[in-house]
Design an enzyme around this catalytic site. Structure first.
Site, PDB file in Angstrom:
ATOM      1  N   PRO A  89       0.700  -1.267  -0.007  1.00  0.00           N
ATOM      2  CA  PRO A  89      -0.158  -0.003   0.014  1.00  0.00           C
ATOM      3  C   PRO A  89       0.968   1.327   0.014  1.00  0.00           C
ATOM      4  O   PRO A  89       0.340   2.560  -0.461  1.00  0.00           O
ATOM      5  CB  PRO A  89      -0.788  -0.214   1.296  1.00  0.00           C
ATOM      6  CG  PRO A  89      -0.755  -1.653   1.590  1.00  0.00           C
ATOM      7  CD  PRO A  89       0.361  -2.052   0.974  1.00  0.00           C
ATOM      8  N   GLU A 116       1.904  -9.128   7.752  1.00  0.00           N
ATOM      9  CA  GLU A 116       2.123  -7.849   8.043  1.00  0.00           C
ATOM     10  C   GLU A 116       3.125  -7.118   6.909  1.00  0.00           C
ATOM     11  O   GLU A 116       3.311  -6.160   7.050  1.00  0.00           O
ATOM     12  CB  GLU A 116       2.688  -7.613   9.328  1.00  0.00           C
ATOM     13  CG  GLU A 116       1.597  -8.020  10.441  1.00  0.00           C
ATOM     14  CD  GLU A 116       0.489  -6.856  10.347  1.00  0.00           C
ATOM     15  OE1 GLU A 116       0.246  -5.778   9.762  1.00  0.00           O
ATOM     16  OE2 GLU A 116      -0.679  -7.505  10.204  1.00  0.00           O
ATOM     17  N   ARG A 154      -2.992  -7.816 -21.852  1.00  0.00           N
ATOM     18  CA  ARG A 154      -3.951  -7.371 -22.803  1.00  0.00           C
ATOM     19  C   ARG A 154      -3.317  -6.374 -23.800  1.00  0.00           C
ATOM     20  O   ARG A 154      -3.785  -6.183 -25.058  1.00  0.00           O
ATOM     21  CB  ARG A 154      -5.194  -6.656 -22.135  1.00  0.00           C
ATOM     22  CG  ARG A 154      -5.152  -5.608 -21.406  1.00  0.00           C
ATOM     23  CD  ARG A 154      -6.411  -5.536 -20.372  1.00  0.00           C
ATOM     24  NE  ARG A 154      -7.578  -5.470 -21.287  1.00  0.00           N
ATOM     25  CZ  ARG A 154      -7.941  -4.241 -21.862  1.00  0.00           C
ATOM     26  NH1 ARG A 154      -6.915  -3.149 -21.867  1.00  0.00           N
ATOM     27  NH2 ARG A 154      -8.993  -4.033 -22.723  1.00  0.00           N
ATOM     28  N   ASP A 168      -9.548   2.288 -24.996  1.00  0.00           N
ATOM     29  CA  ASP A 168      -9.987   1.936 -23.745  1.00  0.00           C
ATOM     30  C   ASP A 168      -9.648   3.211 -22.950  1.00  0.00           C
ATOM     31  O   ASP A 168      -8.612   4.136 -23.148  1.00  0.00           O
ATOM     32  CB  ASP A 168      -9.030   0.853 -23.270  1.00  0.00           C
ATOM     33  CG  ASP A 168      -9.422  -0.471 -23.567  1.00  0.00           C
ATOM     34  OD1 ASP A 168     -10.760  -0.706 -23.816  1.00  0.00           O
ATOM     35  OD2 ASP A 168      -8.640  -1.327 -23.298  1.00  0.00           O
TER      36      ASP A 168
END
Ligand code: SAM
Length: 248
Positions: A89, A116, A154, A168
Site C-alpha cells: 500500500p 504484515e 492485454r 480503452d
C-alpha cells in the site's frame, strides 16, 4: 517477456492464466509466467517462512532468508537483470502509464507480500519498484500481481482485436464513454442513442469523443487538465468542453 512470481500461494494464479482473452498471451508465450512457491525456499522442518516482528506488535512478517533464496533461484534461472516489484500500500499507485512501461519491458520479478508484509532488508536490497493498487489493504500481493499481469498481457500484440485497447480508458488520457448492444429497443422502451444506428462513421466517432470528454470532465476533471496541458485536446474538443461548461 517473463514474469517470475514469488508467492506463498501459487495456486491462486492458475485460473486467471488459463481463462479469458489474456490467456492467449500466456499460452502463446508472449508473456511467460513462472511461479516460485516461497515455502520451497524454507530450510527448516516446518517449512517456516514467517515469524513475529522484532519490537512486538500483531501479526507475522515474511522472513528475509527464504525470500533471498527464492530471489537467487529466480535470478540464476533468468540470467538477466530484471525489475523487482514489491506490492505494498506504500507504493506508487498503478496506472496505465506504468502498465505501458512494463508492457514494453523484459517483464519483472514480482514479490507478493502476506501477513504484515516482508522483512524490510529484502526490500532495501532488491526492490526497484514499489506498487500499490490503491488506498485500501488487501491480504496479499497476489491480487496486485494478477492485476499487473492482466493489464500487461492485454497490451501484447494479437491478444485483443487490433484497435481495441487504443479506445480503452486512459489510452488517450480520457475515460471511455458508454457502449450499447442489441436489442435496439428493450421491452420497457429504453432505446439506444440514434447516432449509433446511423451508420455514419464520422458522426459516430465525434459522438464517442464527446461522450468521453463529458464523462471525463464530470468524473475526472484532473485528466482533462492533464490532456489540456499536454496539448492532447483539439480545438473541437475545447469548443465542446466550453459548450458543456455553459450547459449548452
Ligand atoms: N501491514 C501492511 C500495511 O499496513 O501496509 C499491510 C500488509 S497486507 C495485510 C499484506 C500484503 O498485501 C502486503 O505486504 C502487500 O504485499 C499486499 N497488499 C495489501 N494491500 C495492498 C495494496 N493496496 N496494494 C498493493 N499490495 C497490497
Amino acid at each position: 517477456m517473463r514474469f517470475d512470481i514469488v508467492t506463498l500461494f501459487p495456486e491462486l494464479f492458475a485460473a486467471h492464466l488459463e481463462h479469458g482473452v489474456t490467456r492467449r498471451a500466456f499460452a502463446g508465450g508472449a508473456v511467460q509466467v513462472q511461479l516460485w512457491p516461497l515455502r520451497e525456499h524454507a530450510t527448516d522442518t516446518y517449512r517456516r517462512v514467517d515469524d513475529r516482528p522484532f519490537g512486538g506488535g500483531p501479526g507475522m512478517v515474511l522472513l528475509a532468508e527464504p525470500l533471498e533464496r527464492a530471489l537467487s533461484a529466480v535470478r540464476a534461472q533468468r540470467g538477466e537483470e530484471a525489475p523487482v516489484v514489491h506490492f505494498t500500500p506504500a507504493g506508487r499507485r498503478l496506472d496505465q502509464a506504468a502498465v505501458r512501461e512494463f508492457a514494453r519491458g523484459p517483464g519483472a520479478i514480482l514479490l507478493c507480500g502476506r501477513y504484515e508484509g516482508m522483512d524490510q532488508r529484502v526490500i532495501d536490497r532488491h526492490v526497484t519498484h514499489e506498487i500499490s493498487l490503491g488506498d485500501y489493504v488487501l491480504s496479499g500481493g497476489e491480487l496486485p500481481a494478477l492485476v499487473l499481469l492482466d493489464a500487461v498481457a492485454r497490451l501484447q500484440e494479437g491478444v485483443l482485436p487490433a484497435p481495441s485497447h487504443e479506445q480503452d480508458s486512459f489510452s488517450d488520457g480520457l475515460l471511455e464513454g458508454p457502449a450499447y448492444s442489441r436489442p435496439e429497443l428493450l421491452p420497457d422502451g429504453r432505446g439506444v442513442p440514434e447516432v449509433l444506428l446511423s451508420g455514419h462513421h464520422a458522426r459516430i466517432s465525434q459522438w464517442r469523443r464527446e461522450q468521453a470528454l463529458a464523462l471525463t470532465a464530470r468524473r475526472r476533471p484532473d485528466l482533462i487538465e492533464a490532456a489540456r496541458t499536454e496539448g492532447r485536446l483539439s480545438p473541437a474538443d475545447e469548443a465542446f468542453l466550453s459548450r458543456l461548461a455553459r450547459g449548452l
